[in-house]
Write a protein that holds these residues in place. Structure first.
Motif, PDB file in Angstrom:
ATOM      1  N   ARG A 307       0.829  -1.204   0.000  1.00 33.67           N
ATOM      2  CA  ARG A 307       0.000   0.000   0.000  1.00 33.67           C
ATOM      3  C   ARG A 307       0.866   1.258   0.000  1.00 33.67           C
ATOM      4  O   ARG A 307       0.539   2.252  -0.658  1.00 33.67           O
ATOM      5  CB  ARG A 307      -0.937  -0.004   1.208  1.00 33.67           C
ATOM      6  CG  ARG A 307      -2.037  -1.062   1.126  1.00 33.67           C
ATOM      7  CD  ARG A 307      -2.830  -1.131   2.427  1.00 33.67           C
ATOM      8  NE  ARG A 307      -3.802  -2.198   2.399  1.00 33.67           N
ATOM      9  CZ  ARG A 307      -5.058  -2.066   1.994  1.00 33.67           C
ATOM     10  NH1 ARG A 307      -5.483  -0.888   1.576  1.00 33.67           N
ATOM     11  NH2 ARG A 307      -5.896  -3.092   2.011  1.00 33.67           N
ATOM     12  N   ALA A 308       1.961   1.220   0.753  1.00 37.37           N
ATOM     13  CA  ALA A 308       2.867   2.369   0.748  1.00 37.37           C
ATOM     14  C   ALA A 308       3.446   2.597  -0.644  1.00 37.37           C
ATOM     15  O   ALA A 308       3.518   3.734  -1.129  1.00 37.37           O
ATOM     16  CB  ALA A 308       3.982   2.148   1.771  1.00 37.37           C
ATOM     17  N   ARG A 309       3.870   1.511  -1.293  1.00 35.90           N
ATOM     18  CA  ARG A 309       4.381   1.623  -2.663  1.00 35.90           C
ATOM     19  C   ARG A 309       3.333   2.237  -3.576  1.00 35.90           C
ATOM     20  O   ARG A 309       3.629   3.140  -4.382  1.00 35.90           O
ATOM     21  CB  ARG A 309       4.775   0.243  -3.186  1.00 35.90           C
ATOM     22  CG  ARG A 309       5.261   0.233  -4.634  1.00 35.90           C
ATOM     23  CD  ARG A 309       5.116  -1.140  -5.265  1.00 35.90           C
ATOM     24  NE  ARG A 309       3.713  -1.550  -5.370  1.00 35.90           N
ATOM     25  CZ  ARG A 309       3.312  -2.721  -5.843  1.00 35.90           C
ATOM     26  NH1 ARG A 309       4.211  -3.619  -6.238  1.00 35.90           N
ATOM     27  NH2 ARG A 309       2.025  -3.015  -5.911  1.00 35.90           N
ATOM     28  N   ASP A 310       2.112   1.768  -3.465  1.00 36.81           N
ATOM     29  CA  ASP A 310       1.054   2.242  -4.355  1.00 36.81           C
ATOM     30  C   ASP A 310       0.700   3.701  -4.110  1.00 36.81           C
ATOM     31  O   ASP A 310       0.126   4.356  -4.987  1.00 36.81           O
ATOM     32  CB  ASP A 310      -0.186   1.356  -4.206  1.00 36.81           C
ATOM     33  CG  ASP A 310       0.044  -0.063  -4.706  1.00 36.81           C
ATOM     34  OD1 ASP A 310       1.057  -0.293  -5.401  1.00 36.81           O
ATOM     35  OD2 ASP A 310      -0.773  -0.949  -4.386  1.00 36.81           O
ATOM     36  N   SER A 311       1.051   4.213  -2.927  1.00 37.07           N
ATOM     37  CA  SER A 311       0.795   5.619  -2.637  1.00 37.07           C
ATOM     38  C   SER A 311       1.987   6.508  -2.993  1.00 37.07           C
ATOM     39  O   SER A 311       1.942   7.715  -2.766  1.00 37.07           O
ATOM     40  CB  SER A 311       0.440   5.798  -1.155  1.00 37.07           C
ATOM     41  OG  SER A 311       1.571   5.540  -0.338  1.00 37.07           O
ATOM     42  N   GLY A 312       3.067   5.899  -3.522  1.00 35.39           N
ATOM     43  CA  GLY A 312       4.198   6.689  -3.998  1.00 35.39           C
ATOM     44  C   GLY A 312       5.481   6.547  -3.207  1.00 35.39           C
ATOM     45  O   GLY A 312       6.481   7.213  -3.514  1.00 35.39           O
ATOM     46  N   THR A 313       5.504   5.682  -2.200  1.00 37.90           N
ATOM     47  CA  THR A 313       6.728   5.470  -1.416  1.00 37.90           C
ATOM     48  C   THR A 313       7.650   4.502  -2.135  1.00 37.90           C
ATOM     49  O   THR A 313       7.258   3.371  -2.449  1.00 37.90           O
ATOM     50  CB  THR A 313       6.383   4.918  -0.021  1.00 37.90           C
ATOM     51  OG1 THR A 313       5.611   5.889   0.694  1.00 37.90           O
ATOM     52  CG2 THR A 313       7.645   4.594   0.765  1.00 37.90           C
ATOM     53  N   ASN A 314       8.870   4.932  -2.425  1.00 41.63           N
ATOM     54  CA  ASN A 314       9.851   4.062  -3.064  1.00 41.63           C
ATOM     55  C   ASN A 314      10.252   2.927  -2.121  1.00 41.63           C
ATOM     56  O   ASN A 314      10.176   3.066  -0.894  1.00 41.63           O
ATOM     57  CB  ASN A 314      11.109   4.858  -3.428  1.00 41.63           C
ATOM     58  CG  ASN A 314      10.817   6.071  -4.278  1.00 41.63           C
ATOM     59  OD1 ASN A 314      10.178   5.986  -5.314  1.00 41.63           O
ATOM     60  ND2 ASN A 314      11.289   7.232  -3.828  1.00 41.63           N
ATOM     61  N   ILE A 315      10.700   1.816  -2.691  1.00 41.04           N
ATOM     62  CA  ILE A 315      11.165   0.693  -1.881  1.00 41.04           C
ATOM     63  C   ILE A 315      12.485   0.196  -2.447  1.00 41.04           C
ATOM     64  O   ILE A 315      12.628   0.000  -3.658  1.00 41.04           O
ATOM     65  CB  ILE A 315      10.152  -0.463  -1.834  1.00 41.04           C
ATOM     66  CG1 ILE A 315       8.786   0.027  -1.350  1.00 41.04           C
ATOM     67  CG2 ILE A 315      10.657  -1.579  -0.912  1.00 41.04           C
ATOM     68  CD1 ILE A 315       7.731  -1.051  -1.292  1.00 41.04           C
ATOM     69  N   ALA A 316      13.452  -0.022  -1.551  1.00 38.51           N
ATOM     70  CA  ALA A 316      14.743  -0.590  -1.931  1.00 38.51           C
ATOM     71  C   ALA A 316      14.933  -1.908  -1.192  1.00 38.51           C
ATOM     72  O   ALA A 316      14.793  -1.956   0.031  1.00 38.51           O
ATOM     73  CB  ALA A 316      15.873   0.373  -1.587  1.00 38.51           C
ATOM     74  N   PHE A 317      15.242  -2.959  -1.931  1.00 37.25           N
ATOM     75  CA  PHE A 317      15.529  -4.270  -1.359  1.00 37.25           C
ATOM     76  C   PHE A 317      17.028  -4.516  -1.508  1.00 37.25           C
ATOM     77  O   PHE A 317      17.509  -4.809  -2.598  1.00 37.25           O
ATOM     78  CB  PHE A 317      14.728  -5.360  -2.063  1.00 37.25           C
ATOM     79  CG  PHE A 317      13.226  -5.206  -1.911  1.00 37.25           C
ATOM     80  CD1 PHE A 317      12.596  -5.551  -0.733  1.00 37.25           C
ATOM     81  CD2 PHE A 317      12.458  -4.704  -2.953  1.00 37.25           C
ATOM     82  CE1 PHE A 317      11.225  -5.420  -0.579  1.00 37.25           C
ATOM     83  CE2 PHE A 317      11.091  -4.560  -2.814  1.00 37.25           C
ATOM     84  CZ  PHE A 317      10.471  -4.922  -1.624  1.00 37.25           C
ATOM     85  N   LEU A 318      17.767  -4.403  -0.401  1.00 32.39           N
ATOM     86  CA  LEU A 318      19.229  -4.491  -0.457  1.00 32.39           C
ATOM     87  C   LEU A 318      19.749  -5.897  -0.197  1.00 32.39           C
ATOM     88  O   LEU A 318      20.894  -6.077   0.200  1.00 32.39           O
ATOM     89  CB  LEU A 318      19.847  -3.522   0.546  1.00 32.39           C
ATOM     90  CG  LEU A 318      19.550  -2.040   0.327  1.00 32.39           C
ATOM     91  CD1 LEU A 318      20.383  -1.194   1.282  1.00 32.39           C
ATOM     92  CD2 LEU A 318      19.799  -1.609  -1.116  1.00 32.39           C
ATOM     93  N   GLY A 319      18.932  -6.897  -0.422  1.00 31.71           N
ATOM     94  CA  GLY A 319      19.369  -8.270  -0.223  1.00 31.71           C
ATOM     95  C   GLY A 319      18.732  -9.174  -1.247  1.00 31.71           C
ATOM     96  O   GLY A 319      18.358  -8.754  -2.346  1.00 31.71           O
TER      97      GLY A 319
END
Length: 531
Positions: A307-319
């Protein structure tokens, strides 16, 4: 092509499907889980619980206020000593600034002290001493309790002392227990943020720390005999961590915290278990960073991140291997969410398997509620073990600006020990660009690891490194890189600059608004390879 790893993932571990089921959560905990998943069998009114409105975070508690303060290099452990020399655990994985935290300690020493080190940049010292206790009388505590139905180990020791965290800035802490014999252990604690508007959220992974914790002889992987079939089905936070007390944090998270604080971008801190309980910290965040090994998620945590992503929050997966296991958090004897439930291949023995399949604990991609992690991460976990060079594919991608790389350049040993790849299919978000495509061999089979970048409809950018060694790469060739797997300073420079580009770019807000769009290339990449 899917490889089977050391844990017998995907149901081929020979685990006993007749394992006795764990006790279910209490009613309040169960209602909260159902509410998060929208189960129709529980009314909305029954699931409602009032929560205090978050208060603004005082400037002195914020990470950016810490960047240039003086630190100390004396935060490291000098001597572990015997396993029973000194160990301890906290009564919670995270606190808000000013909240009390109880410590439960066992030691063979006559006395000990506690020092709270906040991890950060601090001019390169990487930690600051924030608090220290006086001398505390020591006492050796009894052997832990063992719950045979779920093969759960719990120390259940009485409270030894209480830490008042008033004045502690938000951040990641190592509490160091120092016995008067000279032996030491860590105890990790996150002083979490309640608001993150305009900030990058570093999301720590205590559920994964606990899943691998073998203190008392049992983890979610092995029993006391070392056999997978006798592993725990439920593990408890009410016990110390094994080894030095903070291995997973030190290897897979600490270096990313130090780098993020060095950059001076606005930061907030939380844990996956806190996001599970309350997604409020994600509201208005520019970015959420899942660190180097974040395997165990509840469906509520995943839903809140989506939901955060869909509202415009970027996500970084560092693994790699992120959001792979679906777990439940259940009530402990003294507090909520003190146990992690994961039946894995014995999922048919999970009490919720038939009645509430969305809460049954196995891999996200498997029945009874299959939902591959790639719909969020863009990549799919594939196998273990491997060791291979990281090979750049789209050298002109904005993530690689300033690294000087060309297409085909490789960085030895950066791919491992577990890896992800893009698996073309309906669960892969679009538009998606593969930025690195690294040939490898895993268990005798050829394949590839992929780094991938995509943007969501709300403007968020999502990047996944596709390798578990990314955060370790930040320490390659340094005294802290004791497990750098042969990675060199050239690799460290590349990983550092790429991570800086990522964090700075994502800190500006939805990446689709200020960074070039992904250039879809999955079909072309996999048409030109045989794996």
């Amino acid at each position: 092509m899917v490889n089977f790893d050391r844990h017998g993932r995907h149901g081929r571990d020979g685990a006993d499907e007749r394992t006795p089921p764990a006790a279910g959560p209490d009613r309040r905990c169960f209602l909260g889980m159902c509410a998060g998943l929208g189960l129709s069998s529980v009314t909305a009114a029954a699931c409602t619980r009032s929560a205090p409105a978050p208060r603004p975070t005082p400037a002195a508690h914020r990470a950016e206020a810490e960047r240039d303060r003086s630190g100390t290099p004396e935060w490291r452990i000098r001597s572990r000593g015997p396993a029973d020399a000194i160990v301890g655990y906290a009564d919670r994985s995270s606190v808000t600034p000013g909240e009390e935290c109880a410590l439960h300690v066992s030691t063979t020493a006559a006395s000990f002290r506690v020092s709270a080190f906040r991890i950060g940049w601090y001019g390169g010292a990487q930690a600051r001493l924030v608090w220290s206790s006086g001398r505390v009388p020591g006492r050796a505590r009894p052997a832990p309790r063992f719950l045979p139905d779920t093969r759960t180990v719990r120390a259940d020791w009485p409270r030894t002392l209480t830490c008042d965290t008033a004045g502690w800035p938000e951040g990641a802490y190592l509490l160091r227990l120092d016995a008067d014999t000279g032996h030491q252990r860590y105890l990790p604690l996150i002083v979490r943020s309640t608001r993150a508007t305009g900030r990058t959220v570093l999301m720590h992974a205590p559920a994964t720390w606990q899943a691998y914790n073998r203190w008392g002889g049992y983890s979610l992987y092995n029993g006391s005999s070392g056999a997978y079939a006798t592993r725990s089905l439920v593990v408890s936070f009410d016990r110390p961590y094994d080894g030095d007390g903070a291995e997973k944090f030190l290897v897979y998270e600490r270096a990313a915290v130090v780098l993020a604080e060095r950059l001076g971008i606005p930061l907030a801190y939380t844990t996956g278990t806190d996001v599970h309980r309350d997604p409020g910290v994600l509201h208005g965040a520019t970015t959420v960073v899942a660190l180097g090994h974040d395997e165990y998620w509840t469906p509520q945590q995943r839903d809140h991140l989506t939901r955060a992503r869909d509202s415009g929050t970027n996500i970084a997966f560092l693994g790699a291997n992120t959001c792979f296991r679906r777990v439940r958090l259940e009530q402990g004897d003294t507090a909520a969410d003190r146990t992690v439930v994961c039946y894995k291949s014995a999922v048919r023995s999970d009490p919720y398997y038939a009645t509430h399949p969305a809460l049954a604990t196995t891999d996200f991609r498997l029945a009874p509620a299959a939902d591959p992690e790639s719909s969020l991460t863009g990549v799919l976990y594939e196998g273990y073990p491997t060791d291979a060079p990281y090979v750049v594919h789209t050298a002109d991608h904005w993530l690689y600006e300033g690294t000087g790389v060309r297409a085909g350049d490789g960085f030895a040993h950066l791919v491992g020990v577990e890896y992800d790849r893009v698996t073309p299919g309906p669960s892969v978000p679009a538009p998606l660009e593969i930025t690195a495509h690294s040939p490898l061999v895993c268990n005798g089979r050829p394949s590839h690891s992929d780094s991938a970048y995509y943007t969501a409809a709300g403007g968020a950018g999502v990047f996944a490194t596709g390798t578990m060694r990314w955060v370790e790469g930040l320490m390659a060739g340094t005294p802290d890189g004791g497990r750098d797997h042969g990675m060199d300073t050239r690799t460290r420079d590349f990983v550092t600059r790429t991570t800086e580009n990522l964090l700075r770019g994502f800190a500006q807000g939805p990446a689709a608004r200020h960074r070039p769009a992904p250039r879809p290339n999955t079909d072309d990449v996999y048409r030109s390879t045989t794996a």
